[in-house]
Scaffold this active site. Structure first.
Site, PDB file in Angstrom:
ATOM      1  CG  HIS A   9      -3.496   1.437  -1.700  1.00 32.13           C
ATOM      2  ND1 HIS A   9      -2.417   2.082  -1.738  1.00 32.13           N
ATOM      3  CD2 HIS A   9      -4.873   1.391  -1.134  1.00 32.13           C
ATOM      4  CE1 HIS A   9      -3.081   2.604  -0.333  1.00 32.13           C
ATOM      5  NE2 HIS A   9      -4.363   2.362   0.062  1.00 32.13           N
TER       6      HIS A   9
ATOM      7  CD  GLN B 203      -2.843  -1.207   1.771  1.00 32.67           C
ATOM      8  OE1 GLN B 203      -3.494  -1.917   2.609  1.00 32.67           O
ATOM      9  NE2 GLN B 203      -3.529  -0.134   1.971  1.00 32.67           N
TER      10      GLN B 203
HETATM   11  N1  HSE Z   1      -6.746   2.738   5.007  1.00 34.26           N
HETATM   12  C1  HSE Z   1      -5.459   3.471   4.231  1.00 34.26           C
HETATM   13  C2  HSE Z   1      -4.509   3.660   4.002  1.00 34.26           C
HETATM   14  C3  HSE Z   1      -6.225   4.347   3.658  1.00 34.26           C
HETATM   15  O1  HSE Z   1      -3.996   3.917   5.671  1.00 34.26           O
HETATM   16  O2  HSE Z   1      -3.795   2.848   3.357  1.00 34.26           O
HETATM   17  C4  HSE Z   1      -7.789   4.367   3.345  1.00 34.26           C
HETATM   18  O3  HSE Z   1      -8.574   3.408   2.347  1.00 34.26           O
END
Ligand code: HSE
Length: 381
Positions: free
Chosen positions: A287, A165
């Site tokens: 991501h 991510q």
């Molecule tokens: N929680 C996700 C992240 C982003 O930290 O990549 C929001 O959907």
């Protein structure tokens, strides 16, 4: 044209949202009312071709003003939602709340909006009087935009995602921090880098020393540049990171399966076990995730590819070959586009029902802004 309150339009997600709405001509269908949590009374923004009736920024905490609106769209964040939303409902507000924050996602009064995947769920909810439509977690929305075809046809028995991510998931400051770290690491060895004869192990040692002591990591807590962080969001105390919990519960809620479903949404079957291991990497705003899926039956690979490719208009099957993969299946290739490429699709050694897949999606487009603007268009009919 209905008046639509816009809150948090200046932040990172909000800016991407407004950009998409301008691109797509969405403002022709609404009368925007711009709110601010910090600058009420200031000048409302002027976007080309958009002429709000109210040229002054409204106070985002002024309930009397908010309750007049039939629709509110917020990308202001979870704290704002927690503070204002219950008060609005307590004041008898009957409008539609469209929100990017996770606060209300798993409430059994809400629907997670991702219309290319769950338009049927959204329509059933609207018919039943559901008034909370929340954008999904970025990783979940991107995964379903890529692999939704298999889920829509109920072909997935279970799945796991190993995620990669991007910094943007943490927020704008996190992106800046990552870039500052890259810069600081290079500076720490800039001289040695000038000299092709310098020893790479010396450079490596100097970089490690900077990572271990010299980097500002106040946002992520530990250095991300040249490293990774295998935990995202809160520690739920049972070995599960909150981001990992979201993957399972939100995937099923979007599909209308399992529990926590809003009124009018039912009968779409038991939850599909879906779990993940979420990792932050030094990508900026897309991501990626590597999936293992167990399908309910042994389906020929060509058919699986076709189901993925036609699952949504934006899913794009990338041939499982090196050249196509490295050209098309990276954050750099995907960022700024609505395409959600899916590649590395093949059968695994575990048996003919097991497949791998790799998918990448822009965290701020399908991961945040795009489902909201599309939900708004559905709501204004
Ligand atoms: N929680 C996700 C992240 C982003 O930290 O990549 C929001 O959907």
């Amino acid at each position: 044209t209905p008046s639509v309150g816009l809150i948090g339009w200046r932040g990172m997600v909000g800016s991407v949202l407004i950009g998409r709405m301008l691109d797509q001509g969405d403002f022709a269908h609404i009368n925007p009312v711009f709110f601010s949590t910090s600058n009420a009374g200031g000048q409302a923004p002027s976007f080309e071709g958009v002429t709000p009736e109210e040229t002054v920024l409204q106070d985002a905490f002024d309930l009397e003003n908010l309750v007049k609106l039939p629709i509110i769209v917020t990308a202001q964040g979870g704290d704002y939602t927690s503070e204002v939303y219950p008060k609005l409902r307590a004041a008898g507000w009957q409008g539609l709340w469209i929100d990017a924050a996770s606060t209300l996602r798993m409430a059994d009064t809400s629907i997670i909006a991702l219309d290319p995947i769950n338009r049927d769920v959204i329509d059933a909810g609207l018919k039943a009087g559901v008034k909370e439509f929340i954008g999904g977690n970025c990783t979940v929305s991107n995964m379903l935009m890529g692999l939704g075809g298999l889920f829509k046809q109920d072909l997935v028995e279970w799945g796991t995602a190993m995620t990669y991510q991007a910094a943007s998931g943490g927020g704008a400051k996190h992106m800046r921090e990552l870039l500052a770290q890259f810069g600081a690491l290079h500076s720490a060895v800039a001289e040695e880098m000038e000299n092709p004869a310098s020893a790479i192990l010396d450079i490596d040692r100097a970089v490690l020393a900077a990572q271990q002591s010299g980097l500002d990591a106040s946002q992520f807590g530990v250095p991300l540049a040249g490293s990774l962080i295998p935990w995202i969001d809160a520690d739920l105390g049972n070995g599960v990171a909150k981001e990992e919990w979201k993957a399972g519960v939100e995937t099923n809620k979007i599909l209308g399966r399992g529990e926590n479903l809003a009124p009018g949404v039912s009968g779409r079957g038991a939850a599909v076990p879906f779990d993940s291991l979420c990792v932050r990497v030094g990508a900026l705003r897309s991501h990626s995730q590597a999936l293992t899926l167990k399908l309910r039956e042994d389906i020929p690979l060509a058919e699986i590819e076709e189901i993925i490719d036609s699952g949504t208009e934006w899913a794009k099957l990338v041939p499982n070959e090196k050249d196509a993969t490295v050209a098309q299946l990276t954050p750099v290739a995907v960022t700024g586009t609505l395409d959600v490429p899916v590649g590395r699709v093949r059968k695994l050694e575990m048996g003919p029902e097991y497949i791998s897949a790799f998918t990448v999606g822009d965290q701020l487009l399908w991961g945040a802004a795009e489902p909201l603007r599309r939900m708004l268009l559905i709501a204004v009919g």
